[in-house]
Motif scaffolding. Structure first.
Motif, PDB file in Angstrom:
ATOM      1  N   ASP A 120      29.297  43.624  44.852  1.00  0.00           N
ATOM      2  CA  ASP A 120      29.472  44.315  43.575  1.00  0.00           C
ATOM      3  C   ASP A 120      29.173  43.360  42.427  1.00  0.00           C
ATOM      4  N   PRO A 121      28.136  43.597  41.644  1.00  0.00           N
ATOM      5  CA  PRO A 121      27.773  42.695  40.543  1.00  0.00           C
ATOM      6  C   PRO A 121      28.780  42.676  39.404  1.00  0.00           C
ATOM      7  N   LYS A 122      29.706  43.624  39.389  1.00  0.00           N
ATOM      8  CA  LYS A 122      30.714  43.658  38.325  1.00  0.00           C
ATOM      9  C   LYS A 122      31.770  42.574  38.516  1.00  0.00           C
ATOM     10  N   PHE A 123      31.854  42.022  39.721  1.00  0.00           N
ATOM     11  CA  PHE A 123      32.852  40.994  40.003  1.00  0.00           C
ATOM     12  C   PHE A 123      32.330  39.613  39.625  1.00  0.00           C
ATOM     13  N   SER A 148      41.830  21.845  57.019  1.00  0.00           N
ATOM     14  CA  SER A 148      41.955  22.879  58.052  1.00  0.00           C
ATOM     15  C   SER A 148      43.244  23.683  57.975  1.00  0.00           C
ATOM     16  N   THR A 149      44.027  23.463  56.914  1.00  0.00           N
ATOM     17  CA  THR A 149      45.264  24.225  56.769  1.00  0.00           C
ATOM     18  C   THR A 149      44.974  25.556  56.093  1.00  0.00           C
ATOM     19  N   ILE A 150      45.496  26.624  56.659  1.00  0.00           N
ATOM     20  CA  ILE A 150      45.206  27.978  56.176  1.00  0.00           C
ATOM     21  C   ILE A 150      46.014  28.283  54.919  1.00  0.00           C
ATOM     22  N   GLY A 151      45.318  28.838  53.906  1.00  0.00           N
ATOM     23  CA  GLY A 151      45.966  29.248  52.672  1.00  0.00           C
ATOM     24  C   GLY A 151      45.307  30.489  52.095  1.00  0.00           C
ATOM     25  N   TYR A 152      45.677  30.844  50.861  1.00  0.00           N
ATOM     26  CA  TYR A 152      45.159  32.041  50.209  1.00  0.00           C
ATOM     27  C   TYR A 152      44.684  31.692  48.803  1.00  0.00           C
ATOM     28  N   ALA A 153      43.650  32.398  48.343  1.00  0.00           N
ATOM     29  CA  ALA A 153      43.128  32.141  47.000  1.00  0.00           C
ATOM     30  C   ALA A 153      42.384  33.359  46.487  1.00  0.00           C
ATOM     31  N   PRO A 154      42.359  33.559  45.152  1.00  0.00           N
ATOM     32  CA  PRO A 154      41.506  34.598  44.582  1.00  0.00           C
ATOM     33  C   PRO A 154      40.053  34.166  44.663  1.00  0.00           C
ATOM     34  N   THR A 155      39.197  35.033  45.151  1.00  0.00           N
ATOM     35  CA  THR A 155      37.779  34.688  45.317  1.00  0.00           C
ATOM     36  C   THR A 155      36.882  35.403  44.304  1.00  0.00           C
ATOM     37  N   ALA A 156      37.385  36.466  43.684  1.00  0.00           N
ATOM     38  CA  ALA A 156      36.579  37.186  42.692  1.00  0.00           C
ATOM     39  C   ALA A 156      37.484  38.030  41.805  1.00  0.00           C
ATOM     40  N   ILE A 157      37.002  38.306  40.579  1.00  0.00           N
ATOM     41  CA  ILE A 157      37.762  39.114  39.633  1.00  0.00           C
ATOM     42  C   ILE A 157      36.827  40.016  38.848  1.00  0.00           C
ATOM     43  N   GLN A 158      37.318  41.223  38.570  1.00  0.00           N
ATOM     44  CA  GLN A 158      36.601  42.145  37.700  1.00  0.00           C
ATOM     45  C   GLN A 158      37.570  42.565  36.595  1.00  0.00           C
ATOM     46  N   ILE A 159      37.175  42.337  35.321  1.00  0.00           N
ATOM     47  CA  ILE A 159      38.026  42.642  34.176  1.00  0.00           C
ATOM     48  C   ILE A 159      37.363  43.739  33.367  1.00  0.00           C
ATOM     49  N   ASP A 160      38.112  44.798  33.102  1.00  0.00           N
ATOM     50  CA  ASP A 160      37.556  45.911  32.320  1.00  0.00           C
ATOM     51  C   ASP A 160      37.111  45.420  30.941  1.00  0.00           C
ATOM     52  N   GLY A 161      35.882  45.748  30.566  1.00  0.00           N
ATOM     53  CA  GLY A 161      35.354  45.381  29.264  1.00  0.00           C
ATOM     54  C   GLY A 161      34.789  43.981  29.194  1.00  0.00           C
ATOM     55  N   ALA A 180      46.588  45.807  22.836  1.00  0.00           N
ATOM     56  CA  ALA A 180      45.702  45.455  23.950  1.00  0.00           C
ATOM     57  C   ALA A 180      46.156  46.075  25.262  1.00  0.00           C
ATOM     58  N   GLU A 181      45.178  46.320  26.129  1.00  0.00           N
ATOM     59  CA  GLU A 181      45.430  46.725  27.516  1.00  0.00           C
ATOM     60  C   GLU A 181      44.561  45.847  28.414  1.00  0.00           C
ATOM     61  N   LEU A 182      45.210  45.159  29.305  1.00  0.00           N
ATOM     62  CA  LEU A 182      44.490  44.258  30.228  1.00  0.00           C
ATOM     63  C   LEU A 182      44.468  44.890  31.610  1.00  0.00           C
ATOM     64  N   LYS A 183      43.263  45.237  32.051  1.00  0.00           N
ATOM     65  CA  LYS A 183      43.096  45.813  33.387  1.00  0.00           C
ATOM     66  C   LYS A 183      42.105  44.954  34.157  1.00  0.00           C
ATOM     67  N   PHE A 184      42.519  44.518  35.336  1.00  0.00           N
ATOM     68  CA  PHE A 184      41.614  43.704  36.148  1.00  0.00           C
ATOM     69  C   PHE A 184      41.876  43.938  37.631  1.00  0.00           C
ATOM     70  N   THR A 185      40.868  43.608  38.432  1.00  0.00           N
ATOM     71  CA  THR A 185      40.951  43.746  39.893  1.00  0.00           C
ATOM     72  C   THR A 185      40.684  42.391  40.519  1.00  0.00           C
ATOM     73  N   LEU A 186      41.555  42.000  41.419  1.00  0.00           N
ATOM     74  CA  LEU A 186      41.432  40.706  42.094  1.00  0.00           C
ATOM     75  C   LEU A 186      41.103  40.904  43.562  1.00  0.00           C
TER      76      LEU A 186
END
Length: 337
Positions: A163-166, A50-63, A137-143
């Motif tokens: 969004d199905p891209k995630f 029950s302790t509140i925290g933060y986490a990445p839940t989805a990612i979209q990476i170009d290519g 290389a170029e790394l582009k992503f959305t979190l």
């Protein structure tokens, strides 16, 4: 020897030992025998769940189309990149419960947690490694970073994505890395069987151990609040706590415990004052108005009452005044009977 009682003793002592920024020991005592584990075990479970925290839940990476893909120019494949990403511990700046953040990196570069901090989010473990990209290389992503409790599997998060891209990620929200407890014996009122709870809490830096403990307590109170619909337990507890505060002080002791001079004691006795609490309830003018009480005796009583924490005329009894007055009257009536 244990006395016969009608309710369990309410613990009065509490201490916090901050071992480091992310680790603390929280202690409370004295508990009746068996009560320590009764309270410590659910608190430990709530610290994890029950302790509140933060986490990445989805990612979209170009290519990149799926988590088992690979990306040209990046040393790690996508699966390993995601594993490294899950090791990062995030914090959302401000009051938002969700942030969508875009990143872009050009090689050659080794990428670490500190490279992801910006005006929306903060990475706590700044030295954690994420990936290496070469010069072409170029790394582009959305979190998507979200606030939550416990653990949510990627299958459930996938159902929430529009969004199905995630790519949905397993979300480990809890910031508590360690929650353990010890039950120690403690001597109280000549009884060695009372218990002391010692909780050790370690977090990952998203929140402090004290904040984690507060989250767990709030969760426990909210879960138990359902029973308020069938009982008036909160008002009963408040009333009992007021009585306990009185019972556990010097206020109901005889004025002989103050070791007053004979002149001062005789003056109070003739005025019918028996208990220390009666002095705590009086104003300075009321005390000074007692027959034959001189200035020297007045100053003596005032000094002693101040030393025991109940200054005449300014004692911090608040709402307990009426309860104390009632208890003193009951004791006097019993003695007269």
């Amino acid at each position: 020897m244990r006395n016969i009682t009608t309710s369990a003793y309410t613990p009065t002592e509490f201490a916090i030992e901050n071992i480091s920024d992310n680790m603390a020991k929280i202690s409370a005592w004295p508990f009746e025998i068996g009560y320590g584990i009764t309270l410590a075990h659910p608190l430990r479970r709530l610290l994890y769940t029950s302790t509140i925290g933060y986490a990445p839940t989805a990612i979209q990476i170009d290519g990149v189309s799926h988590e088992f893909d690979s990306m040209r120019g990046m040393l790690e494949d996508v699966a390993l990149f995601i594993i490294n990403l899950k090791k990062l511990r995030f914090k959302i700046k401000g009051e938002s419960n969700k942030e969508i953040v875009e990143f872009s990196f050009n090689g050659p570069k080794e990428i670490y947690g500190k490279d992801l901090s910006n005006d929306k989010i903060e990475v706590v473990n700044t030295d954690a490694y994420l990936a290496t990209i070469n010069e072409d290389a170029e790394l582009k992503f959305t979190l998507i970073i979200e606030k939550g409790i416990g653990y949510v599997p990627s299958e459930e998060i996938k159902e929430l994505l529009n969004d199905p891209k995630f790519i949905a990620l397993d979300a480990f929200f809890t910031p508590v890395r360690e929650a353990t407890y010890d039950i120690e014996k403690v001597l109280f009122e000549d009884n060695p069987d009372y218990e002391k709870i010692v909780l050790t809490i370690k977090t990952d830096g998203q929140i402090t151990p004290n904040e984690a403990f507060q989250n767990a307590l709030e969760a426990m109170y909210k879960q138990l609040s359902v029973f308020d619909k069938i009982t008036n337990v909160r008002n009963v507890i408040k009333s009992q706590n007021s009585n306990n505060e009185i019972e556990n002080t010097k206020l109901l002791q005889n004025i002989t415990e103050l070791n007053l001079s004979a002149r001062s004691y005789n003056c109070l006795e003739k005025a019918g004052i028996v208990y220390i609490g009666e002095l705590a309830l009086m104003s300075v003018n009321e005390l000074a108005g007692l027959k034959n009480l001189g200035k020297k005796s007045l100053d003596e009583i005032k000094n002693i009452m101040e030393n025991i924490g109940f200054p005449v005329g300014t004692s911090n009894l608040n709402e307990n005044k009426e309860a104390l007055r009632k208890k003193i009257n009951e004791l006097k009536a019993q003695n007269e009977g």
